[in-house]
Write a protein that holds these residues in place. Structure first.
Motif, PDB file in Angstrom:
ATOM      1  N   LEU A 224      85.542  17.491  43.077  1.00 14.72           N
ATOM      2  CA  LEU A 224      87.007  17.424  43.087  1.00 14.72           C
ATOM      3  C   LEU A 224      87.439  16.293  44.006  1.00 14.72           C
ATOM      4  O   LEU A 224      86.984  16.197  45.143  1.00 14.72           O
ATOM      5  CB  LEU A 224      87.588  18.749  43.593  1.00 14.72           C
ATOM      6  CG  LEU A 224      89.063  18.770  43.979  1.00 14.72           C
ATOM      7  CD1 LEU A 224      89.944  18.509  42.764  1.00 14.72           C
ATOM      8  CD2 LEU A 224      89.426  20.097  44.641  1.00 14.72           C
ATOM      9  N   ILE A 225      88.289  15.435  43.497  1.00 12.90           N
ATOM     10  CA  ILE A 225      88.860  14.358  44.301  1.00 12.90           C
ATOM     11  C   ILE A 225      90.301  14.728  44.641  1.00 12.90           C
ATOM     12  O   ILE A 225      91.125  14.913  43.739  1.00 12.90           O
ATOM     13  CB  ILE A 225      88.820  13.011  43.558  1.00 12.90           C
ATOM     14  CG1 ILE A 225      87.365  12.620  43.264  1.00 12.90           C
ATOM     15  CG2 ILE A 225      89.508  11.922  44.372  1.00 12.90           C
ATOM     16  CD1 ILE A 225      87.224  11.352  42.452  1.00 12.90           C
ATOM     17  N   VAL A 226      90.577  14.856  45.919  1.00 12.06           N
ATOM     18  CA  VAL A 226      91.928  15.161  46.398  1.00 12.06           C
ATOM     19  C   VAL A 226      92.468  13.909  47.081  1.00 12.06           C
ATOM     20  O   VAL A 226      91.853  13.389  48.009  1.00 12.06           O
ATOM     21  CB  VAL A 226      91.929  16.346  47.381  1.00 12.06           C
ATOM     22  CG1 VAL A 226      93.342  16.582  47.925  1.00 12.06           C
ATOM     23  CG2 VAL A 226      91.399  17.594  46.711  1.00 12.06           C
ATOM     24  N   ARG A 227      93.618  13.456  46.612  1.00 11.03           N
ATOM     25  CA  ARG A 227      94.248  12.271  47.184  1.00 11.03           C
ATOM     26  C   ARG A 227      95.521  12.678  47.927  1.00 11.03           C
ATOM     27  O   ARG A 227      96.207  13.611  47.514  1.00 11.03           O
ATOM     28  CB  ARG A 227      94.587  11.256  46.086  1.00 11.03           C
ATOM     29  CG  ARG A 227      93.421  10.909  45.177  1.00 11.03           C
ATOM     30  CD  ARG A 227      93.913  10.060  44.012  1.00 11.03           C
ATOM     31  NE  ARG A 227      92.923   9.958  42.969  1.00 11.03           N
ATOM     32  CZ  ARG A 227      92.055   8.963  42.840  1.00 11.03           C
ATOM     33  NH1 ARG A 227      92.076   7.978  43.712  1.00 11.03           N
ATOM     34  NH2 ARG A 227      91.183   8.949  41.848  1.00 11.03           N
ATOM     35  N   VAL A 228      95.815  11.950  48.967  1.00 15.49           N
ATOM     36  CA  VAL A 228      97.041  12.164  49.731  1.00 15.49           C
ATOM     37  C   VAL A 228      97.926  10.938  49.548  1.00 15.49           C
ATOM     38  O   VAL A 228      97.511   9.818  49.866  1.00 15.49           O
ATOM     39  CB  VAL A 228      96.754  12.378  51.229  1.00 15.49           C
ATOM     40  CG1 VAL A 228      98.055  12.571  52.010  1.00 15.49           C
ATOM     41  CG2 VAL A 228      95.834  13.576  51.421  1.00 15.49           C
ATOM     42  N   ALA A 250      95.272  20.671  32.210  1.00 12.30           N
ATOM     43  CA  ALA A 250      96.285  21.241  33.111  1.00 12.30           C
ATOM     44  C   ALA A 250      96.408  20.360  34.346  1.00 12.30           C
ATOM     45  O   ALA A 250      95.520  19.553  34.663  1.00 12.30           O
ATOM     46  CB  ALA A 250      95.910  22.662  33.525  1.00 12.30           C
ATOM     47  N   THR A 251      97.522  20.517  35.026  1.00  8.12           N
ATOM     48  CA  THR A 251      97.726  19.930  36.350  1.00  8.12           C
ATOM     49  C   THR A 251      98.174  21.059  37.259  1.00  8.12           C
ATOM     50  O   THR A 251      99.150  21.747  36.950  1.00  8.12           O
ATOM     51  CB  THR A 251      98.783  18.812  36.318  1.00  8.12           C
ATOM     52  OG1 THR A 251      98.361  17.786  35.415  1.00  8.12           O
ATOM     53  CG2 THR A 251      98.959  18.207  37.700  1.00  8.12           C
ATOM     54  N   GLY A 267      95.302  14.586  42.535  1.00  5.65           N
ATOM     55  CA  GLY A 267      93.872  14.342  42.379  1.00  5.65           C
ATOM     56  C   GLY A 267      93.403  14.672  40.987  1.00  5.65           C
ATOM     57  O   GLY A 267      94.200  14.845  40.058  1.00  5.65           O
ATOM     58  N   GLU A 268      92.088  14.782  40.817  1.00  5.77           N
ATOM     59  CA  GLU A 268      91.519  15.076  39.504  1.00  5.77           C
ATOM     60  C   GLU A 268      90.142  15.713  39.635  1.00  5.77           C
ATOM     61  O   GLU A 268      89.464  15.558  40.656  1.00  5.77           O
ATOM     62  CB  GLU A 268      91.426  13.811  38.645  1.00  5.77           C
ATOM     63  CG  GLU A 268      90.532  12.729  39.189  1.00  5.77           C
ATOM     64  CD  GLU A 268      91.262  11.772  40.130  1.00  5.77           C
ATOM     65  OE1 GLU A 268      90.553  11.002  40.802  1.00  5.77           O
ATOM     66  OE2 GLU A 268      92.505  11.798  40.211  1.00  5.77           O
ATOM     67  N   VAL A 269      89.768  16.416  38.578  1.00  6.73           N
ATOM     68  CA  VAL A 269      88.447  17.026  38.523  1.00  6.73           C
ATOM     69  C   VAL A 269      88.027  17.118  37.057  1.00  6.73           C
ATOM     70  O   VAL A 269      88.837  17.422  36.184  1.00  6.73           O
ATOM     71  CB  VAL A 269      88.446  18.421  39.192  1.00  6.73           C
ATOM     72  CG1 VAL A 269      89.369  19.385  38.466  1.00  6.73           C
ATOM     73  CG2 VAL A 269      87.032  18.986  39.276  1.00  6.73           C
ATOM     74  N   GLU A 270      86.788  16.816  36.793  1.00  8.31           N
ATOM     75  CA  GLU A 270      86.216  16.889  35.445  1.00  8.31           C
ATOM     76  C   GLU A 270      85.339  18.141  35.374  1.00  8.31           C
ATOM     77  O   GLU A 270      84.381  18.286  36.142  1.00  8.31           O
ATOM     78  CB  GLU A 270      85.381  15.637  35.161  1.00  8.31           C
ATOM     79  CG  GLU A 270      84.549  15.681  33.902  1.00  8.31           C
ATOM     80  CD  GLU A 270      85.382  15.626  32.624  1.00  8.31           C
ATOM     81  OE1 GLU A 270      84.934  16.209  31.610  1.00  8.31           O
ATOM     82  OE2 GLU A 270      86.464  14.999  32.645  1.00  8.31           O
ATOM     83  N   VAL A 271      85.689  19.052  34.443  1.00  5.20           N
ATOM     84  CA  VAL A 271      85.010  20.352  34.367  1.00  5.20           C
ATOM     85  C   VAL A 271      84.508  20.584  32.940  1.00  5.20           C
ATOM     86  O   VAL A 271      85.221  21.149  32.096  1.00  5.20           O
ATOM     87  CB  VAL A 271      85.950  21.499  34.783  1.00  5.20           C
ATOM     88  CG1 VAL A 271      85.162  22.805  34.911  1.00  5.20           C
ATOM     89  CG2 VAL A 271      86.670  21.186  36.082  1.00  5.20           C
TER      90      VAL A 271
END
Length: 536
Positions: A224-228, A250-251, A267-271
């Motif tokens: 998971l990439i979390v951006r600020v 989804a977001t 951010g984004e995540v590939e699942v």
């Protein structure tokens, strides 16, 4: 014995599927996304959306691979198997419901497609659908069938008879740009003459989290990439975008939507586990609602992982902001404290000067038989300053005060110990090491809700305004340090402390309570007139 079979009402299915597409932006994106997915190999995808608000018409044109007449028949098959998936290419299509999107907002759908030099044109209207009263197939009007055409491959979707009062061009643009985040750079999408480009928020920092126990067993070792963001984001930009094989599902902020500083997180995540899931309670349905099924175990694990990760980052931001705010608040409080201290010190200096002059005239010994004379001269100096401010002597009246403190001076004679015990770190003011020579200082301090509004510290010549006192705390919470109500209350507290100190501690006890009240009242009024300058 007759056999039973499951049947379907095609027309009703079509209209029910269309009900989830209730906005123009959602309908347009459905067809734009199809155009981007079914692009011509070796050609950069290009889509143009034309909006005619007056005619209530939207047209989507692409340079994709196009559809033959047979492809069109498959396109209009409800819940048919997606060919891309059947051939091992996992695209966003799965349930085959996209063709119904237009009927969520409009009356008619017209499809023109060219493939391999042949053009086919078909049309379908809501009226035709509603005419079907049983489970019969819905007839599609064929305008052209495999007509020879010297045109490149591509498809045109025309949506007509739109029921919306106004078409939201800006909303359509924003929706498209938001969803272009995971598409290649060479994708081109135009809405009229505006080229849609994903505008990624300016990033202040980035955090990566790899799923571990207990999440890994259900969602795999995803990252998971979390951006600020550097600034607060619009609502449609906040949250983690959830993808599976590149398809957006989804977001989410995983329940942190209304938490402080959550508006800075994206951010984004590939699942892959979302698309690979084959059990009951599927992770998503055919509505493309942008929401995952919270009853699904994969989604539960995913949201738990996202929520815990976002919360770690959010708490860091909250603590960081709190430190900055406290530092800035302390600076503003110190500035305000200096203003008050300057006025009080000026008043006190004038009283001292008049006392010195009076003492010199009277021969001013400070001991023995002259102590009464010294007390009298000090009061004469204070009253002289008062009468210099007021041409007419006001009537005496009683005044109620809440605190007992003193004011220091080189000539004070303290009768009783003061509450000089200080706890905590001052929130504002100059402090004991930066006090003016012969003057006063004012500080704001967290001293506890049970303490008085103001406290005087004699050895530091400092008046403390208690930020934890219920009245002061309420004023501060109402509008912050710069709020006029908080500022005026602070002046009032400091003035009251100064008046009490001046009347009770600089001289020996008064012969009557009325005399003390008299001095307190006029000191407060005199100082209040000076503090009025702070309103300017």
């Amino acid at each position: 014995m007759s056999e039973l079979a499951v049947t379907s009402h095609v027309a009703r299915d079509l209209l029910q599927s269309a009900e989830v597409f209730k906005t123009d932006k959602k309908v347009v994106w459905e067809y734009v996304a199809n155009s981007l997915q079914y692009s011509q190999p070796g050609r950069s995808p290009r889509v143009r959306v034309q909006i005619d608000d007056r005619a209530k018409r939207i047209q989507i044109m692409d340079n994709g691979r196009g559809m033959s007449f047979a492809d069109l028949q498959h396109f209009f098959t409800m819940h048919g198997e997606n060919r891309e998936r059947r051939e091992g290419r996992i695209g966003r299509g799965m349930f085959g419901t996209g063709k119904s999107a237009a009927f969520g907002i409009a009356e008619r759908l017209r499809v023109t497609s060219v493939r391999e030099g042949e053009r086919s044109v078909v049309a379908l209207s809501r009226r035709d659908i509603e005419r079907i009263r049983d489970g019969s197939p819905v007839p599609i009007r064929v305008v052209e069938r495999s007509t020879l055409a010297d045109e490149p491959n591509g498809t045109i979707i025309e949506i007509e008879g739109i029921h919306l009062k106004k078409l939201d061009r800006a909303g359509i643009v924003a929706h498209i740009e938001r969803h272009l985040a995971r598409y290649p750079r060479d994708v081109e999408v135009f809405v009229d003459h505006h080229e849609c480009r994903y505008k990624e928020p300016e990033e202040a920092e980035r955090h990566e989290f790899e799923a571990g126990a207990p999440f890994r067993d259900l969602i795999g070792g995803v990252v998971l990439i979390v951006r600020v963001a550097k600034g607060p984001l619009d609502r449609d930009q906040r949250g983690v975008q959830v993808f599976s094989y590149g398809n957006w599902h989804a977001t989410t902020l995983a329940g942190l939507d209304d938490k402080k500083m959550a508006e800075y997180l994206f951010g984004e995540v590939e699942v892959p586990a979302i698309e690979d899931y084959r059990g009951p309670l599927r992770p998503y349905d055919n509505t493309r609602s942008g929401e995952l099924n919270l009853e699904n175990p994969v989604v539960q694990a995913l949201y738990g992982f996202i929520g815990a990760s976002l919360e770690r980052v959010r708490l860091q931001l909250v603590e960081r902001e709190r430190s900055v705010q406290q530092e800035e608040e302390a600076k503003r409080l110190a500035k305000e404290a200096r203003k008050i201290a300057e006025i009080l010190s000026r008043d006190f200096a004038e009283i001292q000067a008049r006392f010195e002059r009076s003492k010199g005239i009277a021969g001013g010994s400070s001991t023995g038989a002259h102590s009464g004379r010294r007390r009298m001269l000090w009061r004469l100096a204070a009253r002289s300053l008062r009468f210099n401010c007021y041409p007419h002597r006001p009537r005496r009246s009683q005044v109620r005060l809440e605190t007992e403190v003193t004011l220091p001076a080189s000539r004070r004679r303290l009768q009783t110990p003061l509450k000089a015990r200080v706890r905590g770190r001052p929130a504002g003011g100059e402090g004991p090491t930066r006090r003016r020579s012969g003057g006063l200082s004012v500080e704001f301090k967290h001293a506890g809700s049970a303490e008085h509004r103001g406290v005087f510290i004699p050895d530091r010549r400092t008046i403390l305004v208690n930020l934890d006192h219920p009245q002061v705390a309420a004023a501060l919470a109402q509008g912050g340090v710069d709020d006029p109500g908080f500022i005026r209350l602070s002046w009032e507290v400091a003035a009251a402390e100064y008046a009490l100190a001046l009347s009770q501690e600089l001289v020996e006890p008064y012969t009557s309570p009325d005399e003390a009240v008299f001095e307190v009242r006029y000191t407060i009024d005199r100082v209040a007139r000076r503090l009025a300058l702070l309103y300017l």
